[in-house]
Each structure stands twice: as C-alpha cells, then as structure tokens.
Scaffold this active site. Structure first.
Site, PDB file in Angstrom:
ATOM      1  N   ALA A 186     -17.448 -19.460  12.419  1.00  0.00           N
ATOM      2  CA  ALA A 186     -18.665 -19.892  12.721  1.00  0.00           C
ATOM      3  C   ALA A 186     -19.417 -18.427  12.990  1.00  0.00           C
ATOM      4  O   ALA A 186     -20.512 -18.258  13.830  1.00  0.00           O
ATOM      5  CB  ALA A 186     -18.622 -20.442  14.086  1.00  0.00           C
TER       6      ALA A 186
ATOM      7  N   ARG B 173     -15.787   0.035 -28.975  1.00  0.00           N
ATOM      8  CA  ARG B 173     -14.816   0.683 -28.457  1.00  0.00           C
ATOM      9  C   ARG B 173     -14.488   0.496 -26.906  1.00  0.00           C
ATOM     10  O   ARG B 173     -13.488   0.490 -26.237  1.00  0.00           O
ATOM     11  CB  ARG B 173     -15.289   2.366 -28.568  1.00  0.00           C
ATOM     12  CG  ARG B 173     -14.176   3.342 -27.906  1.00  0.00           C
ATOM     13  CD  ARG B 173     -14.433   4.677 -28.049  1.00  0.00           C
ATOM     14  NE  ARG B 173     -14.758   5.025 -29.415  1.00  0.00           N
ATOM     15  CZ  ARG B 173     -16.122   5.557 -30.065  1.00  0.00           C
ATOM     16  NH1 ARG B 173     -17.098   5.358 -28.923  1.00  0.00           N
ATOM     17  NH2 ARG B 173     -16.027   5.806 -31.206  1.00  0.00           N
TER      18      ARG B 173
ATOM     19  N   ASN C 192     -21.586  -9.498  12.516  1.00  0.00           N
ATOM     20  CA  ASN C 192     -22.272 -10.504  12.918  1.00  0.00           C
ATOM     21  C   ASN C 192     -23.275 -10.167  14.105  1.00  0.00           C
ATOM     22  O   ASN C 192     -24.430 -10.629  14.136  1.00  0.00           O
ATOM     23  CB  ASN C 192     -21.332 -11.524  13.416  1.00  0.00           C
ATOM     24  CG  ASN C 192     -20.422 -12.168  12.328  1.00  0.00           C
ATOM     25  OD1 ASN C 192     -20.687 -12.253  11.148  1.00  0.00           O
ATOM     26  ND2 ASN C 192     -19.408 -12.796  12.830  1.00  0.00           N
TER      27      ASN C 192
ATOM     28  N   LYS D  89     -24.062  -4.912  -6.081  1.00  0.00           N
ATOM     29  CA  LYS D  89     -25.014  -5.966  -6.146  1.00  0.00           C
ATOM     30  C   LYS D  89     -26.376  -5.552  -7.157  1.00  0.00           C
ATOM     31  O   LYS D  89     -26.781  -6.256  -7.691  1.00  0.00           O
ATOM     32  CB  LYS D  89     -25.609  -5.980  -4.554  1.00  0.00           C
ATOM     33  CG  LYS D  89     -24.654  -6.574  -3.382  1.00  0.00           C
ATOM     34  CD  LYS D  89     -24.835  -8.012  -3.729  1.00  0.00           C
ATOM     35  CE  LYS D  89     -23.798  -8.745  -2.549  1.00  0.00           C
ATOM     36  NZ  LYS D  89     -23.825 -10.236  -2.613  1.00  0.00           N
TER      37      LYS D  89
ATOM     38  N   ARG E   8     -22.003   7.844 -17.399  1.00  0.00           N
ATOM     39  CA  ARG E   8     -22.117   8.295 -18.417  1.00  0.00           C
ATOM     40  C   ARG E   8     -23.324   7.998 -19.263  1.00  0.00           C
ATOM     41  O   ARG E   8     -24.271   8.760 -19.975  1.00  0.00           O
ATOM     42  CB  ARG E   8     -20.925   8.594 -19.572  1.00  0.00           C
ATOM     43  CG  ARG E   8     -19.895   9.545 -18.534  1.00  0.00           C
ATOM     44  CD  ARG E   8     -18.804   9.779 -19.429  1.00  0.00           C
ATOM     45  NE  ARG E   8     -18.005   8.490 -20.114  1.00  0.00           N
ATOM     46  CZ  ARG E   8     -17.309   7.806 -19.601  1.00  0.00           C
ATOM     47  NH1 ARG E   8     -16.599   8.209 -18.467  1.00  0.00           N
ATOM     48  NH2 ARG E   8     -16.437   6.880 -20.078  1.00  0.00           N
TER      49      ARG E   8
ATOM     50  N   ASP F 289     -28.229 -11.111   2.610  1.00  0.00           N
ATOM     51  CA  ASP F 289     -27.759 -11.912   1.453  1.00  0.00           C
ATOM     52  C   ASP F 289     -26.531 -12.657   2.350  1.00  0.00           C
ATOM     53  O   ASP F 289     -26.294 -13.895   1.683  1.00  0.00           O
ATOM     54  CB  ASP F 289     -27.317 -11.109   0.386  1.00  0.00           C
ATOM     55  CG  ASP F 289     -26.734 -11.937  -0.617  1.00  0.00           C
ATOM     56  OD1 ASP F 289     -27.388 -12.887  -0.961  1.00  0.00           O
ATOM     57  OD2 ASP F 289     -25.369 -11.580  -1.083  1.00  0.00           O
ATOM     58  N   ASP F 290     -25.784 -12.088   3.173  1.00  0.00           N
ATOM     59  CA  ASP F 290     -24.651 -12.801   3.630  1.00  0.00           C
ATOM     60  C   ASP F 290     -25.067 -14.240   4.400  1.00  0.00           C
ATOM     61  O   ASP F 290     -24.467 -15.112   4.442  1.00  0.00           O
ATOM     62  CB  ASP F 290     -23.962 -12.127   4.491  1.00  0.00           C
ATOM     63  CG  ASP F 290     -23.632 -10.566   3.890  1.00  0.00           C
ATOM     64  OD1 ASP F 290     -22.776 -10.665   3.010  1.00  0.00           O
ATOM     65  OD2 ASP F 290     -24.012  -9.608   4.420  1.00  0.00           O
TER      66      ASP F 290
ATOM     67  N   ASN G  42     -21.073 -18.364  -5.886  1.00  0.00           N
ATOM     68  CA  ASN G  42     -20.960 -16.712  -6.049  1.00  0.00           C
ATOM     69  C   ASN G  42     -22.600 -16.514  -5.653  1.00  0.00           C
ATOM     70  O   ASN G  42     -23.533 -17.154  -6.272  1.00  0.00           O
ATOM     71  CB  ASN G  42     -20.727 -16.305  -7.439  1.00  0.00           C
ATOM     72  CG  ASN G  42     -20.773 -14.860  -7.649  1.00  0.00           C
ATOM     73  OD1 ASN G  42     -21.486 -14.034  -6.864  1.00  0.00           O
ATOM     74  ND2 ASN G  42     -19.862 -14.173  -8.461  1.00  0.00           N
TER      75      ASN G  42
ATOM     76  N   ARG H 173     -18.742  -4.901   7.943  1.00  0.00           N
ATOM     77  CA  ARG H 173     -18.386  -6.248   7.591  1.00  0.00           C
ATOM     78  C   ARG H 173     -18.161  -6.232   5.897  1.00  0.00           C
ATOM     79  O   ARG H 173     -18.989  -7.084   5.534  1.00  0.00           O
ATOM     80  CB  ARG H 173     -18.792  -7.442   8.331  1.00  0.00           C
ATOM     81  CG  ARG H 173     -17.913  -8.581   8.301  1.00  0.00           C
ATOM     82  CD  ARG H 173     -18.902  -9.788   8.550  1.00  0.00           C
ATOM     83  NE  ARG H 173     -19.939 -10.081   7.470  1.00  0.00           N
ATOM     84  CZ  ARG H 173     -19.589 -10.685   6.421  1.00  0.00           C
ATOM     85  NH1 ARG H 173     -18.545 -10.884   6.001  1.00  0.00           N
ATOM     86  NH2 ARG H 173     -20.581 -10.710   5.610  1.00  0.00           N
TER      87      ARG H 173
ATOM     88  N   GLU I 141     -22.021 -15.328  10.716  1.00  0.00           N
ATOM     89  CA  GLU I 141     -23.035 -15.201  10.155  1.00  0.00           C
ATOM     90  C   GLU I 141     -23.135 -16.295   8.785  1.00  0.00           C
ATOM     91  O   GLU I 141     -24.222 -16.832   8.574  1.00  0.00           O
ATOM     92  CB  GLU I 141     -23.737 -13.769   9.744  1.00  0.00           C
ATOM     93  CG  GLU I 141     -22.720 -13.122   8.873  1.00  0.00           C
ATOM     94  CD  GLU I 141     -22.919 -11.646   8.862  1.00  0.00           C
ATOM     95  OE1 GLU I 141     -23.925 -11.023   7.799  1.00  0.00           O
ATOM     96  OE2 GLU I 141     -22.432 -10.765   9.343  1.00  0.00           O
ATOM     97  N   ALA I 142     -22.172 -16.257   7.970  1.00  0.00           N
ATOM     98  CA  ALA I 142     -22.583 -17.164   6.745  1.00  0.00           C
ATOM     99  C   ALA I 142     -22.577 -18.462   7.429  1.00  0.00           C
ATOM    100  O   ALA I 142     -23.008 -19.358   6.620  1.00  0.00           O
ATOM    101  CB  ALA I 142     -20.911 -16.684   6.046  1.00  0.00           C
TER     102      ALA I 142
ATOM    103  N   TYR J 216     -18.096  -6.991  -9.232  1.00  0.00           N
ATOM    104  CA  TYR J 216     -18.517  -7.532  -7.883  1.00  0.00           C
ATOM    105  C   TYR J 216     -17.218  -8.212  -7.387  1.00  0.00           C
ATOM    106  O   TYR J 216     -16.264  -7.740  -7.840  1.00  0.00           O
ATOM    107  CB  TYR J 216     -19.593  -8.640  -8.368  1.00  0.00           C
ATOM    108  CG  TYR J 216     -20.349  -9.505  -7.218  1.00  0.00           C
ATOM    109  CD1 TYR J 216     -20.774  -8.634  -6.325  1.00  0.00           C
ATOM    110  CD2 TYR J 216     -20.534 -10.647  -7.202  1.00  0.00           C
ATOM    111  CE1 TYR J 216     -21.531  -9.190  -5.006  1.00  0.00           C
ATOM    112  CE2 TYR J 216     -21.132 -11.246  -6.099  1.00  0.00           C
ATOM    113  CZ  TYR J 216     -21.638 -10.673  -4.958  1.00  0.00           C
ATOM    114  OH  TYR J 216     -22.451 -11.229  -4.185  1.00  0.00           O
TER     115      TYR J 216
END
Length: 569
Positions: free
Chosen positions: A314, A69, A261, A185, A93, A280-281, A467, A167, A316-317, A114
C-alpha cells in the site's frame, strides 16, 4: 508527423549518421572524452588533424567491427554484474558505440543496464566504482547548488533524473549508491526514445543514510551520517529545483526516482504545479500496470469497470496504480466513489480497512473501506475480497503463495496476476508458479523479466514484463518536444492506453500483456506522438528536417535535428 519522427529516430542513423562535433580537445584528452572518442574509427585525416597519429594502432576500424568485438565479449560473460561493469566501461570510453550496441540488442541488454541487474550494481556501487557519472549534491552544499550545476559540462540539459537514494527498487536505503538508478534511467531515455545523452543529467541528493551496513562500509562514498529529516532536507530540495530551472529553463523535465514513501507523494504534490516534473515510481508504474490491465481486459472480454483489484502493498506504487485505475474507471462511466470501492489494499498490518488500530496515512484513506478488521494473511484477504486481479508491489518477496495462486484460479476463469516488485528475488511469485498453479489460465506480468514457461501439456507462455521503460521514455520525449511546463496524471492515462493499443492479438495469444521490448523504440515513438497530440500537452506545430549546425551543435533527439515550435532542439 509520425513518419517524420520515425525517420529521425531510425535505429542506425541515430548512432552512425555523420554529425559534426565541435571540440577544442586534441590528442589524448579527445580520446578520453567518451562523447568525442571513436576508438580506432578515426580516419587518417582525423588522426593527423586531431593529434592522434601514433596514439592508436594503424588500422582504421569501423564501428561495425567495434560493435562485433563488444557483442562477442558480452556473450562470453555469464555473470550479470560482470556484464554491467563491462557495458558501463564502454559507455565511459565510447558513448556512440555503447548506444549502438544497446539499441541493437535492447531486449537482452535492458535487464543489465536497468532492472534487475542495476539493483545489484547499486548495492555494489562503491566496490565496482571506476569513474564518477552524474552530479552528486550533498546537504553540505546548501546555498551553492547553482554553482555546482555550473560545474556540469553541458549547458543545454532538457531532462534531469534525481534520487535521494532512500528506496532503491525493493532494496531500501542505499544512499549515494543509488546513483546507478538515474544513470540507468537516462540510458533508456536515449536508447528507447532517442533523446540525446548530452541533454540528460543524472543527480543524486545525499542527505545521509539510515543503512547501518553502509555507514560501516569503508567503500561507501556518501556522507557518514544518518538521514537528515529536518527542514534542511526540504530547503535543499527547494534550492535544487530552483537552481535547475534557473540554469536550464522552466520547461526542464525533472523526474523523481526512488524517494521514500513519506517524501514521494508530498514532493510530487508540492512541485507538480510549479515545475515540469513527475515521479516515475508513482505515475510511471501506474501507467505500465494500467496498460497491462487494459490488455488483460481484451483477453477476458470484461471491461475494467467490472474488475475488483487487490493490492499486496500500500505504498507509493500501489497508490499510484490505484489512482490511475480509478481515473480509467471514471472515464468508462463509474463515479469516483464507485471506482474506489473496487480497489482494496493489503499491507504489513493486514487488510486496509476503516477503524483498524494501525495508522492509515492520508494517501491511503480513500482506499480504506468498511470490512473485516482481522484479516492478517494475504490468502485470507483473497478469500474475503474475491478479486479478479492481484497486484504485488510490496517488495517483500514470495507473498503470492501456491495457495493464493490456486485460489485465484478457483475464483476466476482468467485470473490476473501482476508480481511487479523488483528486483527478481523480490517478486511476489515466479512466472512458472503463476502459469502452473492456474493451469495456464492466468494473465501474468512481472516487474523483472522471466523466461518463457512451458507447461506439461506443451503449451508455451511468454510472460509480460511490466517495465516502466515502456512509459517514461515516451512521456519524456513528448514533454521535451512540447515544451510543456506541467504534467498531469491524464498524460499517464493516455500513455497507458497507447501502450495497451500497441499489443497485437498474436502477442496477446502468446501470453504477453506488453509488446516485445525489441519494439520499444516504436512504442516510445507512438506514445510520444499520441500524448503530444492530445489535449493534455500544449499542441505544437512542428516539422522535422535537417538544419545547419548551431554553434554548440545541440539536438534534442538523436538523429536529425528537430525544429519544434520555431526552435531547434
């Protein structure tokens, strides 16, 4: 060990195996708890014992029918935000049903729970709000955070994902509307790595917002004040970190997500030797990007030490990826200085070079080289640097113009083009543009998903999605299993290599730089085993086997209980 772990994480047993649940709730309260609610799947005996008789239609409906369903209703929807609301409603639920459907169709549903849809959901958070998820801690709560943690119903939390909302993806400061990120996440902690949802805690830290639109929005749900950037901010984060380990233990994993940043790097440096934490970034993005480069080198036949990488962005990533690429090059024989000279950065002020008038912060200095100081366009930077790879992490949209892509195709037989900014409308270029303008010769990856591309000559390419979900669930599983107190960058280097190794030659020939998302549970499992068995995490002697339920009935991984180092998690 791998076969035992795989058995414990097999797809259907994770959600459909019989498990004892101890609850004092009965009747309506039991049905309103997503962790105990089974919808119409309660048997007649359960209905009689639990006070549910008459509160449900008489039919006893299997989870298979419920899932059918759910899936049929999803297929009728075309709007991604509508799908997100429906999915989150099911999670509120019936948690077991939610994870079953998510895991059985992870490739199609991950873009909903995500990126990119979660970004849209965050911008609309106060408008689509139904019931609160996670823990909200504001700067007004200073001195009381431990008490607030005590209000959370679970006492055996193993992983916390926290954001201050400054951010959110490429969308900027969304304040408490950023709660959608830690919630999303942690959904993937469970769906991709089998970590039980009751052991996961999403948190948003509210110190205000500088988003003027939100401050005027009657549906905004946070503090109506500008961001507090005083010492009180640091005091609040310090108190939060101490409260978490005080309540849940020194080995509790704390994942930082979507901090600005100016805070991301300094907080990572401040806490990484004291707590079990990662950003993670910075580190997750770095690992998935490096994995794509390692896969690309297989297709090109050129080692990573011979590549020259130009970043668009330029922050953090970019700096996280650049530092991990440097580690990989050093591992292959270059000195750190030699490796850094192969990495260039371009930001909103132009090429990052020594002596330019615009400020260069301490994190960027090692990648600021001697060079021309008047390079103001990214195309000009490509012409000057002549990179083999361009990596977009600017969050500024279509900066990989047609001219840039054509130039990359002229400079390189197999140009590497990574458009990693999220969500989709912030990507530096589309997959179709990259493949078409390089005659199908480029090796492409993006942060958000793109459909396969068919060129005029009939060739079909399946673009890779860089990803972070390929990295953080597997790393988290390894960390939780090992009980490690600190996480080094070498963990992410090992994770990147493991991810790249799982790409088959056939998948590489299709244009992929990452395994299909449908295989992500196997990817996470392999990564957890490889990282946990490496010398970078404390090695454990453990076996996987069913144990009798403890009084609270807690497990760390969905499926069978795991006994790790003599303790059940």
């Amino acid at each position: 060990m791998l076969s035992r772990l795989r058995a414990s994480m097999a797809l259907r047993p994770c959600v459909s195996a019989c498990r004892w649940t101890h609850t004092k709730e009965k009747g309506k309260p039991l049905m309103l708890n997503p962790r105990t609610n089974k919808g119409m799947a309660f048997t007649l005996l359960e209905r009689q014992i639990l006070g549910l008789q008459g509160l449900l239609p008489p039919k006893i409906e299997t989870q298979d029918i419920q899932a059918m369903r759910f899936q049929r209703n999803l297929k009728k929807m075309t709007d991604p935000l509508e799908k997100y609301i429906y999915l989150m409603g099911i999670q509120e639920r019936n948690e077991k049903l939610f994870y079953r459907v998510l895991m059985e169709d992870i490739e199609d549903l991950m873009p909903i729970v995500y990126t990119p849809t979660v970004g849209l959901a965050c911008t609309q958070y106060g408008h689509i709000f139904r019931r609160p998820k996670g823990l909200f801690i504001s700067i007004l709560d200073r001195g009381h955070i431990r008490t607030i943690l005590d209000n959370w119903p679970e006492n055996n939390v193993a992983a916390v994902v926290v954001t201050d909302g400054e951010r959110i993806l490429g969308l900027g400061d969304l304040g408490v509307f950023g709660m959608g990120i830690p919630v999303g996440k942690l959904c993937l902690y469970t769906a991709c790595a089998g970590i039980r949802p009751e052991r996961c805690l999403p948190v948003v830290i509210d110190v205000g917002t500088d988003n003027e639109t939100l401050l005027k929005d009657p549906f905004y749900m946070g503090l109506y004040q500008k961001r507090d950037r005083s010492q009180l901010y640091d005091d609040l984060i310090d108190e939060f970190m101490e409260a978490v380990v005080d309540k849940y233990g020194q080995d509790t994993l704390i994942q930082f997500e979507d901090f600005g940043n100016h805070n991301a790097f300094r907080l990572m440096r401040k806490y990484r030797e004291k707590y079990c934490t990662f950003n993670d970034d910075i580190q997750g993005t770095a690992a998935v990007a490096l994995a794509g480069l390692l896969a690309a080198q297989r297709a090109i036949g050129k080692p990573i030490t011979e590549h020259k990488v130009l970043f668009c962005g330029a922050g953090e990533a970019a700096l996280g990826i650049a530092n991990l690429i440097t580690m990989s090059m050093v591992e292959k024989g270059l000195t750190q200085t030699e490796a850094r000279k192969k990495i260039w950065m371009f930001d909103k002020y132009g090429l990052l070079v020594k002596g330019r008038t615009q400020e260069i912060d301490s994190n960027q200095e090692v990648f600021a080289h001697e060079g021309p100081g008047n390079v103001q366009s990214f195309l000009e930077a490509v012409n000057v640097i002549q990179p083999t790879a361009i990596v977009g992490v600017s969050g500024a949209g279509r900066l990989f113009t047609h001219d840039v892509l054509k130039k990359m195709g002229t400079l390189n037989k197999r140009p590497i083009v990574f458009a990693l900014s999220n969500p989709t409308n912030k990507a530096e270029c589309t997959a179709e543009e990259a493949y078409t303008l390089t005659d199908g010769r480029c090796l492409f990856a993006s942060g958000s998903p793109f459909d396969p591309v068919t060129l005029a000559d009939g060739r079909v390419f399946t673009p890779g999605q860089g990803n972070n979900a390929y990295i953080f669930p597997g790393v988290a599983l390894a960390v939780i299993l090992s009980g490690v107190r600190h996480i080094s960058d070498t963990v992410f280097l090992e994770a990147a290599k493991t991810l790249a190794d799982q790409l088959t030659d056939e998948e590489l020939a299709e244009g992929r730089l990452y395994p299909p998302l449908s295989n992500i549970r196997e990817v996470s499992l392999q990564m957890a085993v490889k990282v946990q068995n490496s010398s970078f995490l404390f090695p454990l002697r453990f076996g996987v086997h069913t144990k009798k339920r403890t009084e609270r009935g807690q497990t760390g991984v969905m499926g069978k209980d795991l006994e790790v180092g003599g303790r059940t998690i």
